[in-house]
Motif scaffolding. Structure first.
Motif, PDB file in Angstrom:
ATOM      1  N   LYS A  34      19.353  16.228 -44.752  1.00 47.96           N
ATOM      2  CA  LYS A  34      20.002  17.434 -45.321  1.00 47.96           C
ATOM      3  C   LYS A  34      19.248  17.747 -46.639  1.00 47.96           C
ATOM      4  O   LYS A  34      19.086  16.977 -47.592  1.00 47.96           O
ATOM      5  CB  LYS A  34      21.640  17.449 -45.683  1.00 47.96           C
ATOM      6  CG  LYS A  34      22.336  18.489 -46.240  1.00 47.96           C
ATOM      7  CD  LYS A  34      23.824  18.184 -46.660  1.00 47.96           C
ATOM      8  CE  LYS A  34      23.996  17.036 -47.768  1.00 47.96           C
ATOM      9  NZ  LYS A  34      25.479  16.945 -48.072  1.00 47.96           N
ATOM     10  N   PHE A  36      18.912  19.709 -50.172  1.00 52.77           N
ATOM     11  CA  PHE A  36      19.494  20.315 -51.416  1.00 52.77           C
ATOM     12  C   PHE A  36      18.739  21.195 -52.216  1.00 52.77           C
ATOM     13  O   PHE A  36      17.554  21.049 -52.402  1.00 52.77           O
ATOM     14  CB  PHE A  36      19.808  18.950 -52.489  1.00 52.77           C
ATOM     15  CG  PHE A  36      20.656  18.066 -51.845  1.00 52.77           C
ATOM     16  CD1 PHE A  36      22.267  18.097 -52.055  1.00 52.77           C
ATOM     17  CD2 PHE A  36      20.320  17.083 -50.919  1.00 52.77           C
ATOM     18  CE1 PHE A  36      23.103  17.150 -51.781  1.00 52.77           C
ATOM     19  CE2 PHE A  36      21.164  16.074 -50.354  1.00 52.77           C
ATOM     20  CZ  PHE A  36      22.626  16.160 -50.880  1.00 52.77           C
ATOM     21  N   LYS A  51      20.822  32.428 -50.580  1.00 50.22           N
ATOM     22  CA  LYS A  51      21.686  31.280 -50.063  1.00 50.22           C
ATOM     23  C   LYS A  51      22.177  31.518 -48.556  1.00 50.22           C
ATOM     24  O   LYS A  51      22.003  30.608 -47.752  1.00 50.22           O
ATOM     25  CB  LYS A  51      23.019  30.962 -50.942  1.00 50.22           C
ATOM     26  CG  LYS A  51      23.657  29.759 -50.258  1.00 50.22           C
ATOM     27  CD  LYS A  51      25.176  29.661 -51.304  1.00 50.22           C
ATOM     28  CE  LYS A  51      25.848  28.262 -50.712  1.00 50.22           C
ATOM     29  NZ  LYS A  51      27.300  28.058 -51.703  1.00 50.22           N
ATOM     30  N   LEU A  55      20.993  29.151 -45.135  1.00 51.99           N
ATOM     31  CA  LEU A  55      21.920  28.497 -44.400  1.00 51.99           C
ATOM     32  C   LEU A  55      21.561  29.107 -42.968  1.00 51.99           C
ATOM     33  O   LEU A  55      22.198  28.201 -42.096  1.00 51.99           O
ATOM     34  CB  LEU A  55      23.297  28.673 -44.784  1.00 51.99           C
ATOM     35  CG  LEU A  55      23.820  28.028 -46.249  1.00 51.99           C
ATOM     36  CD1 LEU A  55      25.138  28.415 -46.876  1.00 51.99           C
ATOM     37  CD2 LEU A  55      23.776  26.485 -45.971  1.00 51.99           C
ATOM     38  N   ASP A  60      22.591  22.882 -42.667  1.00 53.66           N
ATOM     39  CA  ASP A  60      23.294  21.520 -43.184  1.00 53.66           C
ATOM     40  C   ASP A  60      22.948  21.542 -44.577  1.00 53.66           C
ATOM     41  O   ASP A  60      23.384  20.615 -45.294  1.00 53.66           O
ATOM     42  CB  ASP A  60      23.046  20.050 -42.511  1.00 53.66           C
ATOM     43  CG  ASP A  60      23.469  20.283 -41.072  1.00 53.66           C
ATOM     44  OD1 ASP A  60      24.544  20.715 -40.784  1.00 53.66           O
ATOM     45  OD2 ASP A  60      22.756  19.446 -40.387  1.00 53.66           O
ATOM     46  N   GLU A  62      22.702  21.922 -48.786  1.00 52.39           N
ATOM     47  CA  GLU A  62      23.887  22.123 -49.681  1.00 52.39           C
ATOM     48  C   GLU A  62      22.882  22.925 -50.800  1.00 52.39           C
ATOM     49  O   GLU A  62      21.751  22.532 -51.160  1.00 52.39           O
ATOM     50  CB  GLU A  62      24.161  20.935 -50.321  1.00 52.39           C
ATOM     51  CG  GLU A  62      25.078  20.725 -51.510  1.00 52.39           C
ATOM     52  CD  GLU A  62      25.580  19.585 -51.846  1.00 52.39           C
ATOM     53  OE1 GLU A  62      26.095  19.260 -53.013  1.00 52.39           O
ATOM     54  OE2 GLU A  62      25.562  18.610 -50.975  1.00 52.39           O
ATOM     55  N   ILE A  87      23.999  18.797 -58.824  1.00 55.75           N
ATOM     56  CA  ILE A  87      23.560  18.621 -57.302  1.00 55.75           C
ATOM     57  C   ILE A  87      22.779  17.480 -57.175  1.00 55.75           C
ATOM     58  O   ILE A  87      22.636  16.833 -56.007  1.00 55.75           O
ATOM     59  CB  ILE A  87      22.713  19.943 -56.797  1.00 55.75           C
ATOM     60  CG1 ILE A  87      22.908  19.906 -55.256  1.00 55.75           C
ATOM     61  CG2 ILE A  87      21.214  20.035 -57.084  1.00 55.75           C
ATOM     62  CD1 ILE A  87      22.418  21.404 -54.768  1.00 55.75           C
TER      63      ILE A  87
END
Length: 263
Positions: A34, A36, A51, A55, A60, A62, A87
């Motif tokens: 995943k 970040f 964003k 996605l 997945d 973040e 984060i």
């Protein structure tokens, strides 16, 4: 599995958005862990749209978005530190990439007519703000760190009435070269000139340049401008191949379609 952190400024539109989405698409294609993201820009709505696009290609992921004005130094410093700490806290990454992309083309004015307040806004956005971000990024725990400074051919070859932009881009290049020299054991650094890309900045300069001849040249250049996603793709390959000299200035026209350095 490889875990990655991507920090991108100017991520609400244009090249910054395409770079961020390209990273998301690439991590998904390589079936990495995943990813970040920290997305930074002034425009909250644009960040939200970026964003969503990330996605869509990397479900997945973040993604943290933070509206911030990098020209407001030192006010932005705490915001930058908190965003990255939020984060990355407790995380150790295999790979962390920072893309310093924020910048403005204006004021479009001859050097002898530049107002200090206009110069300092551009200088803060392109140099002082990114410096604060570099210091925040330095706290990230990662086995490998890469910093990309989105530069311009005008850092090397100024154009009429673009003195402010040329000056701050040259200064930003120098700051990132210094980072590459001082922190060569930790950082890989590249100053990437993305070419004449079809963005709002290209529209501004082709519409608002004060000189008729220069304005016509920019309008002509806009007709064959590079699509932001194509420049972002070459940058991604350049980073992956990792064959550039640390701190180098690499122009998009120095690269083939696969990101190989050809000149």
């Amino acid at each position: 599995m490889v875990s990655s952190l991507f920090v991108v400024t100017g991520a609400s539109r244009g090249l910054g958005r395409e770079v961020a989405v390209m990273f998301g698409r690439r991590t998904e294609a390589l079936k990495q862990a995943k990813p970040f993201f920290v997305l930074l820009a002034r425009g909250a709505e644009g960040l939200k749209a970026t964003k969503e696009q990330i996605l869509n290609v990397s479900p997945d992921a973040e993604v943290l978005t933070q509206s911030v004005d990098l020209s407001k130094v030192p006010e932005c410093s705490n915001t930058l530190r908190e965003a990255i700490a939020t984060i990355s806290s407790g995380q150790t990454f295999d790979n962390a990439i920072l893309v310093n992309n924020a910048g403005i083309i204006k004021p479009l004015t001859p050097v002898l007519q530049i107002e200090p307040v206009d110069f300092m806004e551009s200088f803060s956005l392109s140099v002082l703000g990114p410096l604060e971000l570099l210091k925040a990024f330095n706290k990230v725990n990662s086995q490998k760190k890469t910093v990309v400074n989105i530069s311009s051919i005008m850092a090397l070859a100024p154009r009429d009435s673009c003195g402010v932009y040329s000056t701050v881009k040259a200064a930003s290049d120098a700051m990132h070269r210094s980072l590459a020299k001082e922190e060569s054991e930790t950082y890989r650094v590249v100053n990437y000139s993305p070419g004449p890309i079809d963005t709002d900045m290209m529209t501004e300069i082709s519409t608002d340049h004060p000189d008729n001849y220069e304005r016509a040249l920019w309008r002509e250049a806009r007709q064959s401008a590079i699509r932001p996603e194509n420049s972002a793709r070459k940058l991604m390959y350049l980073i992956e191949k990792n064959e550039y000299k640390n701190g180098a200035h690499i122009d998009i026209f120095d690269l083939d379609e696969d990101g190989e350095i050809i000149r």
